[in-house]
Design a protein around this motif. Structure first.
Motif, short mmCIF file in Angstrom:
data_model
loop_
_atom_site.label_atom_id
_atom_site.label_comp_id
_atom_site.label_asym_id
_atom_site.label_seq_id
_atom_site.Cartn_x
_atom_site.Cartn_y
_atom_site.Cartn_z
N GLU A 72 0.82 -1.21 0.00
CA GLU A 72 0.00 0.00 0.00
C GLU A 72 0.85 1.26 0.00
O GLU A 72 0.42 2.31 -0.48
CB GLU A 72 -0.93 -0.01 1.22
N VAL A 73 2.06 1.19 0.54
CA VAL A 73 2.94 2.36 0.53
C VAL A 73 3.26 2.76 -0.90
O VAL A 73 3.29 3.95 -1.24
CB VAL A 73 4.23 2.05 1.32
N PHE A 74 3.48 1.78 -1.77
CA PHE A 74 3.80 2.06 -3.17
C PHE A 74 2.56 2.45 -3.95
O PHE A 74 2.66 3.21 -4.92
CB PHE A 74 4.46 0.84 -3.81
N ALA A 75 1.42 1.92 -3.56
CA ALA A 75 0.18 2.21 -4.29
C ALA A 75 -0.36 3.61 -3.98
O ALA A 75 -0.93 4.26 -4.86
CB ALA A 75 -0.87 1.16 -3.97
N GLY A 189 0.35 2.85 16.04
CA GLY A 189 -0.37 3.21 17.27
C GLY A 189 -1.53 4.15 17.02
O GLY A 189 -2.56 4.06 17.69
N TYR A 190 -1.38 5.07 16.05
CA TYR A 190 -2.42 6.06 15.80
C TYR A 190 -3.06 5.92 14.43
O TYR A 190 -3.93 6.71 14.08
CB TYR A 190 -1.84 7.47 15.96
N GLY A 191 -2.64 4.93 13.67
CA GLY A 191 -3.25 4.66 12.38
C GLY A 191 -3.06 5.76 11.35
O GLY A 191 -3.93 5.97 10.50
N ILE A 192 -1.94 6.46 11.40
CA ILE A 192 -1.68 7.55 10.46
C ILE A 192 -0.84 7.00 9.31
O ILE A 192 0.34 6.69 9.47
CB ILE A 192 -0.94 8.71 11.17
N GLU A 193 -1.44 6.86 8.14
CA GLU A 193 -0.79 6.24 7.00
C GLU A 193 0.37 7.07 6.47
O GLU A 193 1.25 6.55 5.78
CB GLU A 193 -1.81 6.01 5.88
N ALA A 194 0.38 8.37 6.75
CA ALA A 194 1.46 9.22 6.24
C ALA A 194 2.82 8.84 6.81
O ALA A 194 3.85 9.21 6.24
CB ALA A 194 1.16 10.69 6.55
N PRO A 197 5.57 5.33 4.82
CA PRO A 197 6.81 5.36 4.04
C PRO A 197 8.06 5.59 4.89
O PRO A 197 9.10 4.94 4.66
CB PRO A 197 6.58 6.53 3.07
N ALA A 198 7.98 6.49 5.86
CA ALA A 198 9.14 6.74 6.72
C ALA A 198 9.52 5.50 7.51
O ALA A 198 10.72 5.20 7.69
CB ALA A 198 8.85 7.90 7.66
N THR A 199 8.53 4.75 7.98
CA THR A 199 8.81 3.51 8.72
C THR A 199 9.50 2.50 7.82
O THR A 199 10.46 1.82 8.24
CB THR A 199 7.51 2.93 9.27
N LEU A 200 9.04 2.38 6.57
CA LEU A 200 9.67 1.45 5.63
C LEU A 200 11.10 1.87 5.31
O LEU A 200 12.02 1.04 5.30
CB LEU A 200 8.84 1.39 4.35
#
Length: 450
Positions: A72-75, A189-194, A197-200
């Motif tokens: 989903e990060v790439f999509a 923890g907070y469900g913030i999709e933004a 990418p940084a986590t990946l």
């Protein structure tokens, strides 16, 4: 978390397995420059380790693209492609520098172009939470300038600290581990999709560093060179920029009240995001001190010297390994201290813990000559430098004059440490393990083993 761990392990495995062949290629290609005045190693060592790290980055992104959750990060975002584009450009510049040593201004221009490529593809700062004001939207030009500045500063900070075996890779890995935990907390923890990418990016960067470290620890068999140091600096900066200014503080729901009040109270939690250099505070401080020191002397800010922090640790008497461990300690203290403070800024125990560990770090800095010795029963389980009692001389050794049958000096009878070479004595303040000068080995042994 399992998919992030799988991505990290595959990135580390690819980097580790490719580093050996890359070392042989670097030797054949002649990317093994002569020892310079500012270097601390004694033997010519191949560079171009960044080639293995770049292919590790590509492998990590490829694997993540085929995982169900990380796909989903790439999509939904173009940031992975933007990071890969900028990384490829800065990597090519680094490879050319490792081989041909291009001009510093050309490298600076390439760093700015690589940052601009990422900005064009969407990896940029959109707004900033400012204490007492709230969310401040930045214009396109302001966001571009901030992004380019952060990328260039981070790249050069990592490049400046890459002066000892395993130092840059280890410090960046420690800083990235702290950043990964923070970004994962925001995303999961907070469900913030933004923050996905940084986590990946952080997981992949840890894999790149962990895969390269076994080949780069003292004594290093290969250096990452500018192709590696600039690459991991750009990925680290890209990870921070990916999440900086793109998360609405109100979505975290940690405080109630107006948006202005929320942002003002959440400043401690946003330290790793607003100030990405805080997780690499030591390299950033080294960068600033180097610029001030060189300009004060009337030199170019890009002129190389032996005034970096790791050089100073060697000059006061620390060994190579101990200097690296001290830098690791301070990097972990700052990175994880900021992380703990961002989670619970009201806890006095966190502040006291950081102060206590800082005192331990200062004691380590003030005791450069301290070498612990193992008891008699553990003599055979520790390295010779930690043995209090010397071993009996072998056959053919002369215990009176301290020379063996080959004519070379034997280890000191008290400390167990080999006497310092004559070249080390010519360099005041530098111990034998890190001294610069001609090696006492024969010319035949100076050949690099492929």
């Amino acid at each position: 978390m399992r998919e992030y761990l799988l991505t990290l392990l595959i990135t580390a495995a690819v980097t580790y397995l490719l580093t050996g062949p890359v070392r042989k290629f670097a030797i054949v290609a002649g990317a093994m420059p002569e020892i310079r005045a500012r270097d601390v190693h004694r033997e010519p060592t191949p560079r171009l380790g960044g080639i293995a790290m770049f292919f590790g980055l590509c492998a990590g992104l490829l694997v993540a693209d085929h995982l169900e959750n990380l796909n989903e990060v790439f999509a939904k975002s173009n940031e992975p492609r933007a990071l890969l584009s900028g990384a490829a450009l800065i990597w090519l510049i680094g490879v050319l520098d490792d081989k041909f040593e291009i001009d510093a201004l050309i490298k600076l221009g390439g760093q700015m172009i690589a940052a601009g490529v990422m900005v064009v593809q969407g990896l940029t700062i959109l707004w900033l939470p400012v204490p007492g004001v709230g969310l401040v939207a930045v214009t396109q030009w302001q966001g571009t300038l901030l992004t380019v500045a952060l990328v260039v500063i981070t790249i050069n900070a990592v490049n400046f600290v890459d002066g000892l075996d395993g130092l840059a890779a280890g410090m960046v890995c420690i800083a990235t581990a702290a950043f990964f935990m923070y970004a994962y907390r925001i995303w999961y923890g907070y469900g913030i999709e933004a923050a996905a990418p940084a986590t990946l990016f952080a997981a992949i960067l840890m894999g790149m560093c962990l895969g390269f470290l076994p080949h780069n620890m003292h004594p290093a068999r290969i250096f990452m060179g500018d192709s590696g140091s600039m690459l991991i600096g750009l990925v680290l900066a890209g990870s921070a920029i990916s999440v900086t200014g793109q998360i609405d503080p109100d979505r975290l729901n940690l405080f109630s009240g107006s948006e202005r009040s929320t942002v003002h109270q959440m400043v401690p939690a946003y330290i790793p995001l607003l100030l990405p250099l805080s997780i690499i505070a030591i390299p950033a401080a080294d960068l600033v001190l180097a610029i001030v020191r060189r300009t004060w002397r009337g030199q170019s800010p890009f002129a190389a010297d032996r005034g970096h922090l790791h050089h100073r640790l060697l000059e006061i008497g620390h060994s190579h390994s101990r200097a690296v461990l001290i830098m690791y300690f301070w990097s972990a203290l700052i990175g994880f201290g900021v992380l703990a403070y961002s989670v619970n800024s009201a806890s006095m125990w966190i502040v006291l813990g950081v102060v206590f560990l800082s005192a331990i770090g200062l004691v380590m800095l003030l005791l450069p000559r301290f070498t612990p010795h193992a008891p008699r029963w553990a003599q055979h389980f520790v390295p010779p430098r930690y043995r209090r009692y010397p071993e009996p001389p072998e056959d053919g050794a002369n215990s009176e004059d301290g020379e063996d049958e080959s004519g070379e000096a034997s280890p000191d009878a008290v400390t167990g440490a080999a006497p310092e070479p004559a070249a080390a004595a010519a360099v005041p303040g530098v111990n034998g393990a890190t001294a610069i000068g001609a090696s006492t080995r024969s010319a035949k042994n100076r050949k690099v083993r492929i």
